[in-house]
Design a protein around this motif. Structure first.
Motif, short mmCIF file in Angstrom:
data_model
loop_
_atom_site.label_atom_id
_atom_site.label_comp_id
_atom_site.label_asym_id
_atom_site.label_seq_id
_atom_site.Cartn_x
_atom_site.Cartn_y
_atom_site.Cartn_z
N ARG A 1 0.83 -1.20 0.00
CA ARG A 1 0.00 0.00 0.00
C ARG A 1 0.87 1.26 0.00
O ARG A 1 0.54 2.25 -0.65
N CYS B 1 -6.52 5.89 -0.89
CA CYS B 1 -5.58 4.77 -0.83
C CYS B 1 -5.66 4.11 0.55
O CYS B 1 -5.13 3.01 0.74
N SER B 2 -6.30 4.75 1.51
CA SER B 2 -6.49 4.18 2.84
C SER B 2 -7.83 3.45 2.89
O SER B 2 -8.87 4.04 2.63
N THR B 3 -7.80 2.17 3.23
CA THR B 3 -9.05 1.40 3.30
C THR B 3 -9.96 1.93 4.40
O THR B 3 -11.18 1.91 4.25
N LYS B 4 -9.38 2.41 5.50
CA LYS B 4 -10.19 2.93 6.60
C LYS B 4 -10.90 4.21 6.19
O LYS B 4 -12.09 4.39 6.47
N LYS C 1 -11.49 5.15 3.12
CA LYS C 1 -12.43 4.81 2.06
C LYS C 1 -13.73 4.26 2.65
O LYS C 1 -14.82 4.62 2.19
N GLY C 2 -13.61 3.40 3.68
CA GLY C 2 -14.81 2.87 4.32
C GLY C 2 -15.63 3.95 4.99
O GLY C 2 -16.86 3.97 4.92
N ASP D 1 -11.48 -4.54 -0.82
CA ASP D 1 -10.43 -3.59 -1.13
C ASP D 1 -9.70 -4.03 -2.39
O ASP D 1 -9.27 -5.17 -2.50
N SER E 1 -6.82 -3.35 -3.49
CA SER E 1 -5.40 -3.62 -3.38
C SER E 1 -5.10 -4.96 -2.75
O SER E 1 -4.05 -5.54 -2.97
N THR E 2 -6.02 -5.49 -1.94
CA THR E 2 -5.75 -6.74 -1.25
C THR E 2 -6.75 -7.82 -1.57
O THR E 2 -6.50 -9.00 -1.39
N LEU F 1 -13.34 -5.70 4.20
CA LEU F 1 -12.95 -5.03 5.44
C LEU F 1 -14.18 -4.53 6.17
O LEU F 1 -15.14 -4.06 5.54
#
Length: 335
Positions: free
Chosen positions: A228, A295-298, A300-301, A320, A322-323, A327
């Motif tokens: 990331r 770029c941050s999943t947190k 973005k959520g 996500d 990227s992974t 999440l």
């Protein structure tokens, strides 16, 4: 304002008038589209930072990212005025006060946007490459001091650009009343313009190379976090290269045209190209939130749960990209 033209039908660049009205109207349309798309995006992110994340209480990069979004929002408000001038066939406002205010806002907030992009990348570099090492940036990022320092540092650097002939790209152009003071001021303006782009670009290249090398050497541990980080700094490099390097090259070509005293028609074409690539640099206001915030999943959520809840399924955020992992919605106000 002088209305003289040369033998080729091109107006003298010193007139500060657009020689190709159709092309400048296209530039204006591009800026209007950027404004329409980027303003609600940046405003929603700004709202999230203030009312949901409470960035001033955060222990992470939220302070830097808030200032980055703030700089982009302030820069966006300049675009309708700039577009209006282009539609009228003017490369800058004929009103001296408006002209200087526009130059101040454009260069201050553009410089702040680049600065906070760079500082955030440096912080990510230390977190990934030197995770256990204490550094001044890590200590200061928990307070607004470093952000205030960056804004204050940019203020004196912006003053030399608050001149109309800079906006019309007339640095080092041959003038009958040339003096040593004028040459020094011209050179100072150009040093400020190029240093705001070249120095951050070198820093970004350095951070990107070392983070990528760190990922290659990492055989155990949280490789997802490193991937990331690589995605982040690489995206910044792409955005920076797309938005800022072209106008830098165009500015260099224009200066060479001035110093070498190319024919006026070629100088005019170089100035028109520079204006167009400067318009391209404003796309940075549209790309910054996508690169740094999403770029941050947190984050973005949190963004999806507040503005696009219909994308959530059974209390879970969509996988996500990227992974490939699903999440849960964010529980903490931390990016």
């Amino acid at each position: 304002m002088c209305e003289s033209t040369n033998g080729s039908g091109y107006q003298l660049i010193e007139d500060c008038e657009a020689t190709n009205r159709t092309l400048y109207k296209f530039y204006a349309a591009v800026m209007i589209v950027i404004f329409i798309l980027a303003l609600p995006l940046n405003a929603s992110v700004l709202h999230l930072f203030i009312f949901k994340l409470k960035f001033w209480k955060s222990n992470t990069n939220n302070v830097f990212l808030f200032n980055l979004v703030l700089a982009d929002v302030l820069l966006l408000f300049c675009l309708p005025i700039k577009a209006y001038n282009f539609i009228r066939g003017e490369r800058r406002s004929a009103n001296d006060t408006v002209c200087k205010a526009m130059l101040f806002m454009l260069f201050l907030n553009r410089g702040a946007s680049i600065a906070f992009l760079t500082v955030t990348s440096i912080d990510r570099y230390f977190n990934v490459v030197h995770p256990g090492r204490k550094n001044l940036l890590r200590a200061l990022k928990k307070s607004p001091h470093i952000s205030i320092f960056i804004w204050l540092l940019l203020l004196p650097l912006t003053i030399p650009t608050m001149l109309k002939n800079f906006d019309c790209c007339n640095s080092h152009s041959p003038q009958p009343d040339d003096t040593l003071v004028k040459d020094v001021v011209d050179s100072m303006r150009e040093v400020v313009f190029f240093s705001q782009i070249v120095i951050p670009f070198v820093i970004l290249v350095y951070c990107t190379v070392h983070i990528v090398n760190r990922l290659r050497k990492k055989t155990v541990g949280d490789r997802t976090k490193l991937r990331r980080a690589v995605f982040l700094v690489t995206s910044v490099m792409v955005v920076f290269s797309l938005c800022f390097l072209p106008c830098t090259v165009a500015r260099m070509v224009l200066l060479i045209a001035r110093v070498e005293e190319w024919p006026e028609a070629w100088q005019d074409k170089a100035a028109v190209a520079f204006d167009g690539l400067m318009v391209l640099s404003y796309v940075d206001c549209l790309l910054d939130p996508l690169v740094y915030c999403f770029c941050s999943t947190k984050f973005k959520g949190l963004y999806l749960s507040n503005y696009f809840p219909f994308l959530l399924k059974d209390g879970h955020v969509l996988p996500d990209s990227s992974t490939g992992n699903t999440l849960p919605p964010p529980r903490n106000n931390v990016i």
